[in-house]
Design an enzyme around this catalytic site. Structure first.
Site, PDB file in Angstrom:
ATOM      1  N   ASP A  13       0.825  -1.216   0.000  1.00 27.66           N
ATOM      2  CA  ASP A  13       0.000   0.000   0.000  1.00 27.66           C
ATOM      3  C   ASP A  13       0.854   1.258   0.000  1.00 27.66           C
ATOM      4  O   ASP A  13       0.423   2.298   0.495  1.00 27.66           O
ATOM      5  CB  ASP A  13      -0.919   0.064   1.236  1.00 27.66           C
ATOM      6  CG  ASP A  13      -1.907  -1.066   1.272  1.00 27.66           C
ATOM      7  OD1 ASP A  13      -2.107  -1.704   0.228  1.00 27.66           O
ATOM      8  OD2 ASP A  13      -2.493  -1.298   2.340  1.00 27.66           O
ATOM      9  N   CYS A  33     -22.593  -9.957  -0.051  1.00 27.28           N
ATOM     10  CA  CYS A  33     -21.771  -8.815   0.371  1.00 27.28           C
ATOM     11  C   CYS A  33     -22.487  -7.498   0.105  1.00 27.28           C
ATOM     12  O   CYS A  33     -22.419  -6.573   0.925  1.00 27.28           O
ATOM     13  CB  CYS A  33     -20.416  -8.848  -0.325  1.00 27.28           C
ATOM     14  SG  CYS A  33     -20.479  -8.759  -2.128  1.00 27.28           S
ATOM     15  N   CYS A  79     -24.091  -4.466   3.323  1.00 29.10           N
ATOM     16  CA  CYS A  79     -23.549  -3.124   3.583  1.00 29.10           C
ATOM     17  C   CYS A  79     -24.584  -2.252   4.300  1.00 29.10           C
ATOM     18  O   CYS A  79     -25.673  -2.020   3.765  1.00 29.10           O
ATOM     19  CB  CYS A  79     -23.127  -2.466   2.276  1.00 29.10           C
ATOM     20  SG  CYS A  79     -22.427  -0.813   2.528  1.00 29.10           S
ATOM     21  N   CYS A 109     -14.710  -1.387   8.639  1.00 31.23           N
ATOM     22  CA  CYS A 109     -15.935  -2.187   8.616  1.00 31.23           C
ATOM     23  C   CYS A 109     -15.623  -3.495   7.914  1.00 31.23           C
ATOM     24  O   CYS A 109     -14.955  -3.501   6.876  1.00 31.23           O
ATOM     25  CB  CYS A 109     -17.050  -1.434   7.891  1.00 31.23           C
ATOM     26  SG  CYS A 109     -18.598  -2.353   7.747  1.00 31.23           S
ATOM     27  N   CYS A 167     -19.115  -6.528   4.628  1.00 32.11           N
ATOM     28  CA  CYS A 167     -19.180  -7.145   3.299  1.00 32.11           C
ATOM     29  C   CYS A 167     -18.193  -8.304   3.193  1.00 32.11           C
ATOM     30  O   CYS A 167     -18.468  -9.300   2.510  1.00 32.11           O
ATOM     31  CB  CYS A 167     -18.944  -6.110   2.198  1.00 32.11           C
ATOM     32  SG  CYS A 167     -17.306  -5.354   2.171  1.00 32.11           S
ATOM     33  N   CYS A 207     -19.317 -12.966   2.955  1.00 31.84           N
ATOM     34  CA  CYS A 207     -18.988 -13.776   1.778  1.00 31.84           C
ATOM     35  C   CYS A 207     -19.056 -15.272   2.090  1.00 31.84           C
ATOM     36  O   CYS A 207     -18.380 -15.753   3.009  1.00 31.84           O
ATOM     37  CB  CYS A 207     -17.588 -13.425   1.284  1.00 31.84           C
ATOM     38  SG  CYS A 207     -17.091 -14.367  -0.180  1.00 31.84           S
TER      39      CYS A 207
END
Length: 358
Positions: A114, A174, A178, A221, A224, A228
């Protein structure tokens, strides 16, 4: 791990450009600034020929959504409950990269966690690690949604692995999970509605229409991801540095609201949470307090009404408007409005009152 050849096909870059053009990246200005380098790895490093993608499993011991019912407690995203994954993964990438160059006897490498404009998820799909699911995150048939990604770009021309295909089918678990409706369509996310974005990247007040949907999520969070069905094959992560610290599993909101800056830094050593700073974190905590329906937590919100940060004061106003009723709240609002100089905080007070009360 897997290997992807560069450059990627132009499809992923085109989707990214369309996403940025729509404004769905919110105030993450760096997404627009680095767009051209991000969409093409060779634009970032012209000599790159291959990218090695590595995934580290950080699967939780239990469903992270269980803590959402403890409304006097905060919920921290699974990846942030232990040490900062950047500091865990990057030294390992460097060690692997050194071994690669020693074995090859030539070439050059750069490692990323990242830390550069790199499209890790499309590259990971091209390398066969998984596919980008309808929630736009990577899904693995073996690890579910719980993979942290690292990348080693190299000038070596390595044989690429077979890309993974999409296995989402007709499932929309997913998308339906939300709480703030951040997915306008499958495989599309509007970051401006995403709780991870709101609690981490967004620097200003949380939009009023999204606050209730945040519940008691105070950093990130996982809804989602946790929804799965491919997680039935997932295993709990074994990296101890990423394992959840006991104090970061459902911490008390009242305690967190009282943290000043030194206490905040001491409370989250080696944690990615420190990146957002104390004010944004306490803002998130106060939104959770407002959603708690626990009137006893009003004291924690009252205690920060006099503090310097308008961001914190404004969030406290909203929390108090949901925990103190009727004339008591009107009297408090009148007192605070008489001395509040910040326009944003004044607007928060006024938004909680009827026109006749202002």
């Amino acid at each position: 791990m897997g290997v992807a050849a560069v450059p990627l096909s132009g499809e992923a870059g085109a989707r990214l450009a369309q996403w940025v053009a729509s404004g769905a990246h919110g105030d993450m200005g760096w997404m627009a600034e680095t767009l051209e380098r991000r969409r093409d790895t060779t634009a970032m490093w012209p000599d790159a020929r291959s990218v090695i993608l590595l995934g580290l499993n950080y699967g939780p011991q239990a469903d992270p959504r269980a803590a959402l019912d403890a409304r006097d407690r905060g919920v921290i995203s699974v990846y942030a409950r232990g040490e900062d994954y950047h500091d865990v993964i990057k030294p390992r990438l460097k060690r692997i990269a050194r071994g690669l160059l020693a074995a090859a006897g030539e070439g050059d490498v750069k490692v990323f966690v990242d830390t550069a404009p790199l499209m890790e998820k499309p590259l990971a799909q091209a390398a066969g690690l998984g596919w980008q699911g309808k929630h736009t995150n990577l899904v693995s048939r073996d690890k579910g949604s719980w993979l942290l990604l690292g990348a080693i770009a190299t000038t070596l021309d390595l044989p690429p692995d077979t890309a993974e295909s999409d296995h989402c089918g007709s499932c929309r678990a997913c998308l339906d999970a939300c709480p703030t409706a951040a997915f306008p369509a499958p495989y599309q996310i509007d970051a401006r509605r995403c709780i991870s974005y709101l609690t981490i990247e967004h620097k200003g007040p949380i939009p009023r229409d999204l606050r209730e949907g945040m519940g008691n999520r105070i950093y990130g969070c996982d809804d989602c991801l946790a929804a799965c069905p491919w997680n039935k094959f997932a295993e709990a992560g074994r990296e101890m540095k990423l394992a959840a610290r006991a104090e970061n599993e459902a911490p008390a909101l009242a305690e967190l609201a009282g943290l000043d800056d030194p206490a905040f830094r001491a409370r989250f050593p080696k944690s990615p949470i420190k990146r957002i700073g104390r004010d944004r974190f306490v803002r998130n905590v106060l939104i959770a307090i407002g959603n708690s329906a626990d009137k006893a937590l009003a004291e924690a919100a009252l205690a920060v009404l006099e503090e310097p940060s308008p961001l914190v004061r404004g969030a406290a106003v909203w929390a108090l408007s949901r925990l103190i009723e009727g004339p008591d709240f009107v009297r408090l609002a009148e007192q605070q409005l008489a001395r509040e100089e910040d326009a944003t905080v004044r607007a928060e007070w006024q938004a909680t009152l009827s026109p006749s009360q202002i």
